[in-house]
Design a protein around this motif. Sequence first.
Motif, mmCIF file in Angstrom:
data_model
loop_
_atom_site.group_PDB
_atom_site.id
_atom_site.type_symbol
_atom_site.label_atom_id
_atom_site.label_comp_id
_atom_site.label_asym_id
_atom_site.label_seq_id
_atom_site.Cartn_x
_atom_site.Cartn_y
_atom_site.Cartn_z
ATOM 1 N N ASP A 40 60.326 12.673 66.406
ATOM 2 C CA ASP A 40 61.642 12.796 67.045
ATOM 3 C C ASP A 40 62.515 11.599 66.684
ATOM 4 O OD1 ASP A 40 60.949 15.185 68.220
ATOM 5 O OD2 ASP A 40 60.452 14.308 70.176
ATOM 6 N N ARG A 41 61.931 10.400 66.691
ATOM 7 C CA ARG A 41 62.706 9.199 66.365
ATOM 8 C C ARG A 41 63.108 9.187 64.898
ATOM 9 N NH1 ARG A 41 59.740 4.176 69.534
ATOM 10 N NH2 ARG A 41 59.471 5.195 71.553
ATOM 11 N N VAL A 42 62.184 9.571 64.015
ATOM 12 C CA VAL A 42 62.501 9.600 62.582
ATOM 13 C C VAL A 42 63.629 10.583 62.309
ATOM 14 C CG1 VAL A 42 61.609 10.310 60.330
ATOM 15 C CG2 VAL A 42 60.235 8.837 61.812
ATOM 16 N N ARG A 43 63.561 11.773 62.894
ATOM 17 C CA ARG A 43 64.587 12.782 62.655
ATOM 18 C C ARG A 43 65.950 12.306 63.140
ATOM 19 N NH1 ARG A 43 66.214 17.332 65.454
ATOM 20 N NH2 ARG A 43 64.686 16.937 67.102
ATOM 21 N N GLU A 44 65.963 11.609 64.283
ATOM 22 C CA GLU A 44 67.221 11.090 64.821
ATOM 23 C C GLU A 44 67.790 9.986 63.932
ATOM 24 O OE1 GLU A 44 68.821 8.534 68.692
ATOM 25 O OE2 GLU A 44 66.766 9.291 68.628
ATOM 26 N N LEU A 45 66.960 9.073 63.490
ATOM 27 C CA LEU A 45 67.432 7.935 62.707
ATOM 28 C C LEU A 45 67.914 8.344 61.323
ATOM 29 C CD1 LEU A 45 64.688 5.341 63.700
ATOM 30 C CD2 LEU A 45 67.105 5.272 64.343
ATOM 31 N N LEU A 46 67.337 9.408 60.746
ATOM 32 C CA LEU A 46 67.756 9.864 59.420
ATOM 33 C C LEU A 46 68.680 11.072 59.496
ATOM 34 C CD1 LEU A 46 64.424 9.431 57.444
ATOM 35 C CD2 LEU A 46 66.540 8.164 57.112
ATOM 36 N N ASP A 47 69.066 11.458 60.703
ATOM 37 C CA ASP A 47 69.962 12.581 60.896
ATOM 38 C C ASP A 47 69.466 13.815 60.140
ATOM 39 O OD1 ASP A 47 72.158 13.936 61.894
ATOM 40 O OD2 ASP A 47 73.455 13.366 60.224
ATOM 41 N N ALA A 48 68.185 14.132 60.306
ATOM 42 C CA ALA A 48 67.571 15.265 59.623
ATOM 43 C C ALA A 48 67.396 16.418 60.599
ATOM 44 C CB ALA A 48 66.226 14.864 59.042
ATOM 45 N N ASP A 49 67.243 17.634 60.018
ATOM 46 C CA ASP A 49 67.055 18.810 60.851
ATOM 47 C C ASP A 49 65.587 19.070 61.178
ATOM 48 O OD1 ASP A 49 69.841 19.685 60.975
ATOM 49 O OD2 ASP A 49 69.616 20.020 58.822
ATOM 50 N N SER A 50 64.681 18.517 60.381
ATOM 51 C CA SER A 50 63.254 18.707 60.640
ATOM 52 C C SER A 50 62.487 17.480 60.158
ATOM 53 C CB SER A 50 62.714 19.965 59.938
ATOM 54 O OG SER A 50 62.611 19.737 58.539
ATOM 55 N N ALA A 51 61.333 17.286 60.750
ATOM 56 C CA ALA A 51 60.417 16.230 60.305
ATOM 57 C C ALA A 51 58.998 16.743 60.524
ATOM 58 C CB ALA A 51 60.638 14.936 61.078
ATOM 59 N N MET A 52 58.125 16.456 59.562
ATOM 60 C CA MET A 52 56.745 16.968 59.638
ATOM 61 C C MET A 52 55.770 15.933 59.106
ATOM 62 S SD MET A 52 55.031 20.398 57.915
ATOM 63 C CE MET A 52 55.831 21.538 59.050
ATOM 64 N N VAL A 53 54.588 15.887 59.746
ATOM 65 C CA VAL A 53 53.465 15.086 59.262
ATOM 66 C C VAL A 53 52.330 16.026 58.888
ATOM 67 C CG1 VAL A 53 51.586 13.557 59.996
ATOM 68 C CG2 VAL A 53 53.930 12.909 60.425
ATOM 69 N N LEU A 54 51.788 15.819 57.700
ATOM 70 C CA LEU A 54 50.587 16.509 57.260
ATOM 71 C C LEU A 54 49.503 15.446 57.076
ATOM 72 C CD1 LEU A 54 53.207 17.780 55.488
ATOM 73 C CD2 LEU A 54 51.458 19.499 54.986
ATOM 74 N N MET A 55 48.355 15.585 57.756
ATOM 75 C CA MET A 55 47.277 14.620 57.646
ATOM 76 C C MET A 55 46.309 15.028 56.537
ATOM 77 S SD MET A 55 48.175 12.401 59.841
ATOM 78 C CE MET A 55 46.744 11.323 59.770
ATOM 79 N N HIS A 56 45.734 14.019 55.888
ATOM 80 C CA HIS A 56 44.830 14.250 54.766
ATOM 81 C C HIS A 56 43.410 14.491 55.269
ATOM 82 C CE1 HIS A 56 42.672 12.647 50.966
ATOM 83 N NE2 HIS A 56 42.953 13.929 50.823
ATOM 84 N N ASP A 57 42.835 15.614 54.873
ATOM 85 C CA ASP A 57 41.435 15.918 55.163
ATOM 86 C C ASP A 57 40.612 15.477 53.960
ATOM 87 O OD1 ASP A 57 38.907 17.092 55.425
ATOM 88 O OD2 ASP A 57 39.681 18.814 56.533
ATOM 89 N N ASN A 58 39.882 14.362 54.138
ATOM 90 C CA ASN A 58 39.140 13.800 53.014
ATOM 91 C C ASN A 58 38.049 14.737 52.517
ATOM 92 O OD1 ASN A 58 40.488 11.268 52.854
ATOM 93 N ND2 ASN A 58 39.387 10.593 54.679
ATOM 94 N N ALA A 59 37.406 15.436 53.428
ATOM 95 C CA ALA A 59 36.273 16.271 53.044
ATOM 96 C C ALA A 59 36.706 17.393 52.104
ATOM 97 C CB ALA A 59 35.600 16.844 54.294
ATOM 98 N N GLU A 60 37.859 18.005 52.371
ATOM 99 C CA GLU A 60 38.309 19.139 51.565
ATOM 100 C C GLU A 60 39.416 18.771 50.587
ATOM 101 O OE1 GLU A 60 39.191 22.650 53.801
ATOM 102 O OE2 GLU A 60 37.659 22.226 55.312
ATOM 103 N N SER A 61 39.908 17.517 50.652
ATOM 104 C CA SER A 61 41.004 17.050 49.795
ATOM 105 C C SER A 61 42.217 17.966 49.915
ATOM 106 C CB SER A 61 40.558 16.962 48.329
ATOM 107 O OG SER A 61 41.522 16.278 47.553
ATOM 108 N N VAL A 62 42.602 18.215 51.163
ATOM 109 C CA VAL A 62 43.789 19.023 51.443
ATOM 110 C C VAL A 62 44.635 18.317 52.487
ATOM 111 C CG1 VAL A 62 42.678 21.221 50.860
ATOM 112 C CG2 VAL A 62 42.605 20.384 53.221
ATOM 113 N N LEU A 63 45.894 18.733 52.583
ATOM 114 C CA LEU A 63 46.800 18.259 53.622
ATOM 115 C C LEU A 63 46.947 19.347 54.665
ATOM 116 C CD1 LEU A 63 49.518 16.739 51.266
ATOM 117 C CD2 LEU A 63 47.924 15.432 52.679
ATOM 118 N N VAL A 64 46.891 18.943 55.944
ATOM 119 C CA VAL A 64 46.940 19.895 57.046
ATOM 120 C C VAL A 64 48.140 19.570 57.928
ATOM 121 C CG1 VAL A 64 45.709 20.858 59.021
ATOM 122 C CG2 VAL A 64 44.432 20.040 57.019
#
Length: 580
Positions: A40-64
């Motif tokens: 919420d803070r990042v979206r407000e500070l950059l005046d963006a319409d969306s913000a998303m975090v994808l975490m790295h799954d080391n076991a499968e080498s994918v982003l979730v």
Amino acid sequence: MSKPVDRPEDAQDRLSRIESLTDTGLAHVEMDTLLRQLLDRVRELLDADSAMVLMHDNAESVLVPTAVSGLNEDVDEAVRVPVGRGFAGSIAAQKRPIVLDRVDETTVLNRSLWEQGLRTLLGVPMLAEGNVVGVLHVGSLTKRRFTDYDAHLLQVAADRIALATQAVRSRAERAAAAALQRSLMPARLPAVPGAVLAARYLPGGVNGVGGDWYDVFTLPSGRLGVVIGDIVGQGLPAAVIMGRLRSALRAYALEFDDPAVVLEKLDRKVTHFEPDAMATVTYAIFDPRTHRLALSLAGHPPPVYRRPDHPAAVLDVHADLPIGARLASRHRRAHTVEVAPGGVVCFYTDGLVERRDAPVDEGLARLCDAIDPAPADAVCATVMHKLLAGEDPGDDIAVVVLSRDAEITSPRVRPSDSGNRNGETYGDLDAVMSYRDEPLTELDDDPPSLPMVTMRVPARADQLTPARRALTAWARGHSFPSDVVRSIELASYEAMANVAQHAYRNGDGELRLSATAHPDWLHIAVVDQGEWRDHDDESGGGMGLALIRSLADHADVDTNDSGTTVSMTWVRPDAHQPVG
């Protein structure tokens, strides 16, 4: 559209606000709440319409996809973005910011992004110690030119979020590992005829939960299994491996009587199913009928053995390769030791004796010097005090002690019918001294002078007087002054009375009273396996410990999942030095 940044002070203000993302107010929140508030803070500070975090799954080498802010805030947990593919996967693989001006199925694998109408995306890697832990991106519903300064701000935010998520994840993993490890330790040590058991576990001061573990269990044959080991690694992964090894070893122990065969089977299992795991393990089987201890060592330090008539020494037994070493070797070997009456065997992990600034032989010598022919909990308390007093262990430590009860050839305890002595009447009494089979009812006027005795007493108020008398006679037999003997009697009785009143919820339990005499001091321990109820001062329990401490030269209470031990020490007035 991006907010104009015309003045240097405006740019500096935005940077400061980004840098303050992970303030102390978010230090102890859960991961989902933390990420949502940060986005919420990042979206407000950059005046963006969306913000998303994808975490790295080391076991499968994918982003979730893990958290989102703006537009549709439902996270599609089924999405998996392989590292190296699509918009987010390319950011993770290249470890650099990427601006995407065309958002559709040809450039983005997460279809929700283009279905919501996003036209432009800016994404950066989340790095912790150079490793990718995730990807952070923001999006706009209109065509937008993200500047290098926008990318810099987002990267600063991503670095802060990476550190914060790692801290929260580490805290959660430490808590989970500690809970799992506690569940794997025996809640209660089994009772063994003719022997006493005690154990201690101390986590490392710096790294938290390590890989040290122990287990004690009764086999169908009536023999006792003792396990102590050290998993290579720390935290939750080590605790998980610990649980698997514990379960597998217990299963093999039910099938095979030879400890070497049990460790062979365990090694084969770990080598096949846990190729990255390694552990040192000692597995021993004690037979209470023959008093023989059979043991096999997989890379683990040999136990220390103390006979009543000899100094303690490290057992001269050879260790085979650790579990999971994946090296060809001979069949594992088993060794047999006969535990003498009053003998003590101390199993331990290397954290007890290893120090960075001293050779291990020095630590082993200190351990041997600390072990006296005494009941197991007294040995445990002395060992932990003498080897760790004033130290913050860098490694975790596990200790298991088995002490065989002393024996006498001419028992001075004699059973009697109900009778009257000194005007007091008492009938059948159940308190039992561990070196004799029949119930203890009276002591000869010439009391036993054994260096160590143990009594098992029903934890009921009407059963405590015989044990008190026996202990008083024993202390008097070691020529302690009458005022000290009186203090021993009062303090020990108070400790036993507290157990009878508070330790067992259903009123049905047992306490163990152990006593050890040394030329310069006398040690008493009252041990129960109950779960103490809270009590107020009106019950008398609240004053018990204060009274005990006023009567003893040193008193301590140790409470854990296995029960409570009250330890009391009296120093002979003419002793050369006090006991710590």
